[in-house]
Design a protein around this motif. Structure first.
Motif, PDB file in Angstrom:
ATOM      1  N   ALA A  21      15.147  72.649 -28.863  1.00 26.29           N
ATOM      2  CA  ALA A  21      15.885  73.566 -27.334  1.00 26.29           C
ATOM      3  C   ALA A  21      16.879  73.613 -27.710  1.00 26.29           C
ATOM      4  CB  ALA A  21      15.839  71.941 -26.446  1.00 26.29           C
ATOM      5  N   GLU A  22      17.969  72.697 -28.689  1.00 28.02           N
ATOM      6  CA  GLU A  22      19.325  73.338 -29.226  1.00 28.02           C
ATOM      7  C   GLU A  22      19.214  74.261 -30.075  1.00 28.02           C
ATOM      8  OE1 GLU A  22      21.485  69.087 -29.764  1.00 28.02           O
ATOM      9  OE2 GLU A  22      19.310  69.530 -30.495  1.00 28.02           O
ATOM     10  N   TRP A  23      18.394  74.741 -30.793  1.00 29.69           N
ATOM     11  CA  TRP A  23      18.306  75.663 -31.231  1.00 29.69           C
ATOM     12  C   TRP A  23      18.027  77.180 -30.104  1.00 29.69           C
ATOM     13  CZ3 TRP A  23      13.787  73.761 -34.440  1.00 29.69           C
ATOM     14  CH2 TRP A  23      14.323  72.917 -36.014  1.00 29.69           C
ATOM     15  N   ALA A  24      17.099  76.883 -29.337  1.00 30.70           N
ATOM     16  CA  ALA A  24      17.182  78.035 -28.628  1.00 30.70           C
ATOM     17  C   ALA A  24      19.074  78.497 -27.736  1.00 30.70           C
ATOM     18  CB  ALA A  24      15.519  78.001 -28.084  1.00 30.70           C
ATOM     19  N   PHE A  25      19.156  77.443 -27.119  1.00 29.78           N
ATOM     20  CA  PHE A  25      20.083  77.467 -25.840  1.00 29.78           C
ATOM     21  C   PHE A  25      21.108  77.336 -26.548  1.00 29.78           C
ATOM     22  CE2 PHE A  25      16.432  76.012 -23.665  1.00 29.78           C
ATOM     23  CZ  PHE A  25      15.618  76.964 -23.363  1.00 29.78           C
ATOM     24  N   VAL A  26      21.592  77.186 -27.857  1.00 35.29           N
ATOM     25  CA  VAL A  26      23.293  76.937 -28.404  1.00 35.29           C
ATOM     26  C   VAL A  26      22.994  77.685 -29.119  1.00 35.29           C
ATOM     27  CG1 VAL A  26      24.696  74.814 -29.485  1.00 35.29           C
ATOM     28  CG2 VAL A  26      22.960  74.092 -27.474  1.00 35.29           C
ATOM     29  N   GLY A  27      22.935  77.776 -30.573  1.00 37.06           N
ATOM     30  CA  GLY A  27      22.253  78.533 -31.873  1.00 37.06           C
ATOM     31  C   GLY A  27      21.987  78.224 -33.013  1.00 37.06           C
ATOM     32  N   ILE A  28      21.975  78.774 -33.627  1.00 41.10           N
ATOM     33  CA  ILE A  28      22.127  78.355 -35.423  1.00 41.10           C
ATOM     34  C   ILE A  28      22.825  79.033 -35.970  1.00 41.10           C
ATOM     35  CG2 ILE A  28      20.574  77.541 -35.144  1.00 41.10           C
ATOM     36  CD1 ILE A  28      18.900  80.072 -36.409  1.00 41.10           C
ATOM     37  N   PRO A  29      23.441  78.356 -36.774  1.00 38.80           N
ATOM     38  CA  PRO A  29      23.701  78.505 -38.360  1.00 38.80           C
ATOM     39  C   PRO A  29      23.806  79.887 -38.142  1.00 38.80           C
ATOM     40  CG  PRO A  29      24.063  76.536 -38.725  1.00 38.80           C
ATOM     41  CD  PRO A  29      23.419  76.975 -37.542  1.00 38.80           C
ATOM     42  N   ASP A  30      24.208  81.659 -38.989  1.00 40.65           N
ATOM     43  CA  ASP A  30      23.886  82.411 -39.576  1.00 40.65           C
ATOM     44  C   ASP A  30      23.657  82.988 -41.188  1.00 40.65           C
ATOM     45  OD1 ASP A  30      23.006  85.095 -40.136  1.00 40.65           O
ATOM     46  OD2 ASP A  30      23.895  86.074 -38.585  1.00 40.65           O
ATOM     47  N   ALA A  71      34.456  76.311 -35.551  1.00 41.68           N
ATOM     48  CA  ALA A  71      35.903  76.909 -36.916  1.00 41.68           C
ATOM     49  C   ALA A  71      35.784  78.552 -37.201  1.00 41.68           C
ATOM     50  CB  ALA A  71      34.959  76.647 -38.209  1.00 41.68           C
ATOM     51  N   GLY A  72      34.275  78.939 -37.133  1.00 45.30           N
ATOM     52  CA  GLY A  72      34.405  80.614 -36.765  1.00 45.30           C
ATOM     53  C   GLY A  72      33.020  80.986 -37.422  1.00 45.30           C
ATOM     54  N   LEU A  73      32.211  80.495 -37.932  1.00 42.76           N
ATOM     55  CA  LEU A  73      31.288  80.656 -38.868  1.00 42.76           C
ATOM     56  C   LEU A  73      30.076  81.592 -38.377  1.00 42.76           C
ATOM     57  CD1 LEU A  73      32.006  77.893 -40.906  1.00 42.76           C
ATOM     58  CD2 LEU A  73      32.699  79.541 -42.349  1.00 42.76           C
ATOM     59  N   PRO A  74      29.668  82.201 -39.212  1.00 46.72           N
ATOM     60  CA  PRO A  74      28.412  82.774 -38.780  1.00 46.72           C
ATOM     61  C   PRO A  74      27.789  82.396 -37.754  1.00 46.72           C
ATOM     62  CG  PRO A  74      28.649  83.506 -40.282  1.00 46.72           C
ATOM     63  CD  PRO A  74      30.072  82.409 -40.077  1.00 46.72           C
ATOM     64  N   TRP A  75      27.048  82.343 -36.377  1.00 48.71           N
ATOM     65  CA  TRP A  75      25.743  81.652 -36.195  1.00 48.71           C
ATOM     66  C   TRP A  75      25.540  82.826 -34.974  1.00 48.71           C
ATOM     67  CZ3 TRP A  75      25.576  81.458 -30.912  1.00 48.71           C
ATOM     68  CH2 TRP A  75      27.133  81.381 -29.723  1.00 48.71           C
ATOM     69  N   ILE A  76      24.267  82.869 -34.401  1.00 48.17           N
ATOM     70  CA  ILE A  76      22.728  83.143 -34.201  1.00 48.17           C
ATOM     71  C   ILE A  76      21.936  82.696 -32.815  1.00 48.17           C
ATOM     72  CG2 ILE A  76      23.065  85.129 -35.547  1.00 48.17           C
ATOM     73  CD1 ILE A  76      19.910  84.297 -36.152  1.00 48.17           C
ATOM     74  N   GLN A  77      22.037  83.338 -31.836  1.00 52.94           N
ATOM     75  CA  GLN A  77      21.525  82.594 -30.414  1.00 52.94           C
ATOM     76  C   GLN A  77      20.079  83.866 -30.367  1.00 52.94           C
ATOM     77  OE1 GLN A  77      23.794  81.442 -27.533  1.00 52.94           O
ATOM     78  NE2 GLN A  77      22.720  80.693 -26.301  1.00 52.94           N
ATOM     79  N   ASP A  78      19.203  82.866 -30.322  1.00 48.90           N
ATOM     80  CA  ASP A  78      17.825  84.060 -29.668  1.00 48.90           C
ATOM     81  C   ASP A  78      18.131  83.867 -28.438  1.00 48.90           C
ATOM     82  OD1 ASP A  78      16.616  83.591 -32.050  1.00 48.90           O
ATOM     83  OD2 ASP A  78      15.580  81.685 -31.369  1.00 48.90           O
TER      84      ASP A  78
END
Length: 138
Positions: A31-40, A131-138
């Motif tokens: 759920a966290e990966w889907a709704f909050v995003g993950i490091p890209d 920190a402004g690092l890349p991330w994505i969200q489904d």
């Protein structure tokens, strides 16, 4: 301590960029990966390993976490970085992975979202996203 140590999100990015064998493992829930995003990590030619430390909704620790980690990561000698929401679950995962034979386990201390601010919101005080690092969200 029981693991290689804590590093900031920016230090984690640098380590992932500098060491070809370095792996980032996100130990949050589906759920966290889907709704909050993950490091890209696409800019580094890598993908974040998604492996929950605790299973939702019971939040019981996955008894086979180390076995699943070995199956997904393979090399136990390279750096393995663990990230969660704020750095607590990932610290526990780093300790467990070290006990399971992984040589260089690091905890991303601020996590993906960082600590809560004065209004009890995350994402404004530390963390991968802050920190402004890349991330994505489904």
């Amino acid at each position: 301590m029981g693991y290689a140590g804590d590093i900031s999100p920016k230090q984690a990015w640098e380590l992932l960029a500098q060491e070809p064998g370095a792996v980032l493992v996100d130990v949050r829930t589906r759920a966290e990966w889907a709704f909050v995003g993950i490091p890209d990590l696409a800019n580094l030619g890598k993908k974040t390993v998604l492996l929950s430390w605790q299973n939702y909704p019971e939040m019981a620790i996955d008894a086979d976490f180390a076995g699943k980690l070995k199956a997904q990561v393979g090399d136990v000698s390279g750096p393995v970085l663990f990230i969660c929401r704020s750095g607590a679950r990932s610290r526990s995962a780093a300790i467990a992975a070290t006990a399971a034979g992984f040589a260089r386990c690091f905890n991303v201390s601020e996590g993906f979202e960082g600590d809560k601010d004065g209004a009890s919101h995350r994402g404004q005080r530390g963390g991968w996203k802050f920190a402004g690092l890349p991330w994505i969200q489904d």
